[in-house]
Design a protein around this motif. Sequence first.
Motif, PDB file in Angstrom:
ATOM      1  N   LYS A  79       0.832  -1.208   0.000  1.00  0.00           N
ATOM      2  CA  LYS A  79       0.000   0.000   0.000  1.00  0.00           C
ATOM      3  C   LYS A  79       0.865   1.255   0.000  1.00  0.00           C
ATOM      4  N   VAL A  80       1.936   1.267   0.784  1.00  0.00           N
ATOM      5  CA  VAL A  80       2.840   2.421   0.809  1.00  0.00           C
ATOM      6  C   VAL A  80       3.435   2.661  -0.572  1.00  0.00           C
ATOM      7  N   LEU A  81       3.870   1.597  -1.238  1.00  0.00           N
ATOM      8  CA  LEU A  81       4.458   1.740  -2.564  1.00  0.00           C
ATOM      9  C   LEU A  81       3.430   2.240  -3.580  1.00  0.00           C
ATOM     10  N   GLU A  82       2.192   1.778  -3.440  1.00  0.00           N
ATOM     11  CA  GLU A  82       1.124   2.237  -4.331  1.00  0.00           C
ATOM     12  C   GLU A  82       0.867   3.721  -4.134  1.00  0.00           C
ATOM     13  N   LEU A  83       0.784   4.175  -2.871  1.00  0.00           N
ATOM     14  CA  LEU A  83       0.581   5.592  -2.579  1.00  0.00           C
ATOM     15  C   LEU A  83       1.774   6.416  -3.041  1.00  0.00           C
ATOM     16  N   ALA A  84       2.967   5.870  -2.855  1.00  0.00           N
ATOM     17  CA  ALA A  84       4.182   6.602  -3.209  1.00  0.00           C
ATOM     18  C   ALA A  84       4.225   6.932  -4.688  1.00  0.00           C
ATOM     19  N   VAL A 123       3.702  11.033   1.462  1.00  0.00           N
ATOM     20  CA  VAL A 123       3.490   9.857   2.306  1.00  0.00           C
ATOM     21  C   VAL A 123       4.464   9.931   3.474  1.00  0.00           C
ATOM     22  N   ASP A 124       3.924   9.958   4.696  1.00  0.00           N
ATOM     23  CA  ASP A 124       4.747   9.905   5.901  1.00  0.00           C
ATOM     24  C   ASP A 124       4.787   8.461   6.384  1.00  0.00           C
ATOM     25  N   THR A 125       5.974   7.948   6.624  1.00  0.00           N
ATOM     26  CA  THR A 125       6.103   6.596   7.153  1.00  0.00           C
ATOM     27  C   THR A 125       6.893   6.647   8.450  1.00  0.00           C
ATOM     28  N   MET A 126       6.527   5.770   9.359  1.00  0.00           N
ATOM     29  CA  MET A 126       7.255   5.611  10.615  1.00  0.00           C
ATOM     30  C   MET A 126       7.137   4.154  11.024  1.00  0.00           C
ATOM     31  N   PRO A 127       7.969   3.691  11.943  1.00  0.00           N
ATOM     32  CA  PRO A 127       7.862   2.296  12.368  1.00  0.00           C
ATOM     33  C   PRO A 127       6.430   1.965  12.811  1.00  0.00           C
ATOM     34  N   GLY A 128       5.807   1.055  12.104  1.00  0.00           N
ATOM     35  CA  GLY A 128       4.473   0.619  12.485  1.00  0.00           C
ATOM     36  C   GLY A 128       3.330   1.388  11.859  1.00  0.00           C
ATOM     37  N   GLY A 129       3.594   2.346  10.982  1.00  0.00           N
ATOM     38  CA  GLY A 129       2.480   3.097  10.414  1.00  0.00           C
ATOM     39  C   GLY A 129       2.867   3.976   9.247  1.00  0.00           C
ATOM     40  N   TYR A 130       1.850   4.472   8.551  1.00  0.00           N
ATOM     41  CA  TYR A 130       2.052   5.382   7.425  1.00  0.00           C
ATOM     42  C   TYR A 130       0.757   6.144   7.188  1.00  0.00           C
ATOM     43  N   ILE A 185       8.263  11.473  -0.183  1.00  0.00           N
ATOM     44  CA  ILE A 185       8.146  10.534   0.930  1.00  0.00           C
ATOM     45  C   ILE A 185       8.944  11.093   2.098  1.00  0.00           C
ATOM     46  N   GLU A 186       8.372  11.047   3.289  1.00  0.00           N
ATOM     47  CA  GLU A 186       9.120  11.445   4.480  1.00  0.00           C
ATOM     48  C   GLU A 186       9.185  10.267   5.437  1.00  0.00           C
ATOM     49  N   LEU A 187      10.387   9.859   5.762  1.00  0.00           N
ATOM     50  CA  LEU A 187      10.611   8.777   6.720  1.00  0.00           C
ATOM     51  C   LEU A 187      10.856   9.398   8.090  1.00  0.00           C
ATOM     52  N   LYS A 188      10.055   8.998   9.069  1.00  0.00           N
ATOM     53  CA  LYS A 188      10.099   9.638  10.384  1.00  0.00           C
ATOM     54  C   LYS A 188      10.379   8.614  11.482  1.00  0.00           C
ATOM     55  N   LEU A 189      11.031   9.096  12.522  1.00  0.00           N
ATOM     56  CA  LEU A 189      11.332   8.255  13.680  1.00  0.00           C
ATOM     57  C   LEU A 189      11.273   9.095  14.939  1.00  0.00           C
ATOM     58  N   CYS A 193      12.663  11.750   0.569  1.00  0.00           N
ATOM     59  CA  CYS A 193      13.170  11.200  -0.686  1.00  0.00           C
ATOM     60  C   CYS A 193      12.077  11.253  -1.733  1.00  0.00           C
ATOM     61  N   LEU A 194      12.455  11.018  -2.966  1.00  0.00           N
ATOM     62  CA  LEU A 194      11.493  10.935  -4.049  1.00  0.00           C
ATOM     63  C   LEU A 194      10.771   9.589  -3.988  1.00  0.00           C
ATOM     64  N   PRO A 195       9.561   9.511  -4.548  1.00  0.00           N
ATOM     65  CA  PRO A 195       8.792   8.264  -4.461  1.00  0.00           C
ATOM     66  C   PRO A 195       9.545   7.029  -4.948  1.00  0.00           C
ATOM     67  N   GLY A 196      10.306   7.149  -6.023  1.00  0.00           N
ATOM     68  CA  GLY A 196      11.007   5.990  -6.553  1.00  0.00           C
ATOM     69  C   GLY A 196      12.204   5.547  -5.730  1.00  0.00           C
ATOM     70  N   GLU A 197      12.569   6.334  -4.723  1.00  0.00           N
ATOM     71  CA  GLU A 197      13.748   6.031  -3.903  1.00  0.00           C
ATOM     72  C   GLU A 197      13.403   5.403  -2.565  1.00  0.00           C
ATOM     73  N   ILE A 198      12.123   5.207  -2.292  1.00  0.00           N
ATOM     74  CA  ILE A 198      11.690   4.884  -0.934  1.00  0.00           C
ATOM     75  C   ILE A 198      12.363   3.634  -0.375  1.00  0.00           C
ATOM     76  N   ILE A 199      12.439   2.565  -1.141  1.00  0.00           N
ATOM     77  CA  ILE A 199      13.038   1.328  -0.629  1.00  0.00           C
ATOM     78  C   ILE A 199      14.528   1.520  -0.363  1.00  0.00           C
ATOM     79  N   THR A 200      15.215   2.092  -1.336  1.00  0.00           N
ATOM     80  CA  THR A 200      16.660   2.304  -1.193  1.00  0.00           C
ATOM     81  C   THR A 200      16.990   3.195  -0.005  1.00  0.00           C
ATOM     82  N   ILE A 201      16.307   4.330   0.097  1.00  0.00           N
ATOM     83  CA  ILE A 201      16.609   5.282   1.175  1.00  0.00           C
ATOM     84  C   ILE A 201      16.198   4.720   2.529  1.00  0.00           C
TER      85      ILE A 201
END
Length: 256
Positions: A15-20, A110-117, A26-30, A209-217
């Motif tokens: 679902k995250v990848l679909e939204l991305a 898309v904001d992602t954090m451990p356990g949620g997005y 994409i913002e990765l948060k902790l 990061c940009l949407p296409g970079e989400i897994i790598t970053i």
Amino acid sequence: MTNSSPRLISDDLAKVLELARASDSIELKLTLPERAYRSAAAALGVDPLDAQLRQVFFFDTPDLRLDAAGVVVRARRVRDRDDTVIKLRPVVPSDLPADLRRSPELVVEVDTMPGGYVCSATLKHRLTSPDVASVVAGRVPLRKIFSKAQRAFFLEHAPDGVALEDLSILGPILVLKLKFQPEGTSQKYVAEMWIYPDGTRVVELSTKCLPGEIITIALEARAFLEGKGIPLSGEQQTKTRTALQFFSKELQDLQS
């Protein structure tokens, strides 16, 4: 192979990848546990004296009707120029009107954090005048610090019967924001410390990061932070929700 075999990727990741794919960034948060504040700062080589000082105000009804509808109304005082935000979350990017989606003032993230997005649509406006302090002091109506597009966005998504003029001030919150690029990584990070009136603190690390970079970053960030001894597990807090709940309780206590 049986039906109980594990999936290639989890439903949440799919679902995250679909939204991305349909988002702008994409913002990765902790959220850091309080016990890790000092050790994390030392490990990342950050100096709190480099942080920018801000004041953040939210606007909602005392019982948080906007929050229940997924609408966030925020104003921020900064040294160079104040800004305001009307945010809607969660959203499905493809459901947004085409003319709104093309607006340069709109960011779908898309904001992602451990356990949620969560995927959100944000309309931002930088102020020239009047400033946020004038609104907070009651000298200027709240609607004056929002653009025409923001006001229309608000009317479209706010609950029936709730107007900008009906909203209470929830704040301020003192925020220290620091942008930095730690040694050992090419990725830029942001550290924010939100200080609430009772002394409670929430410290968040994030990187975009940009949407296409989400897994790598995401993989690179995890490896980098783990290598610095920064804990990636533990209770995650959203800064906005924590602020809204704090000031809502304060307002309701005053009215009781």
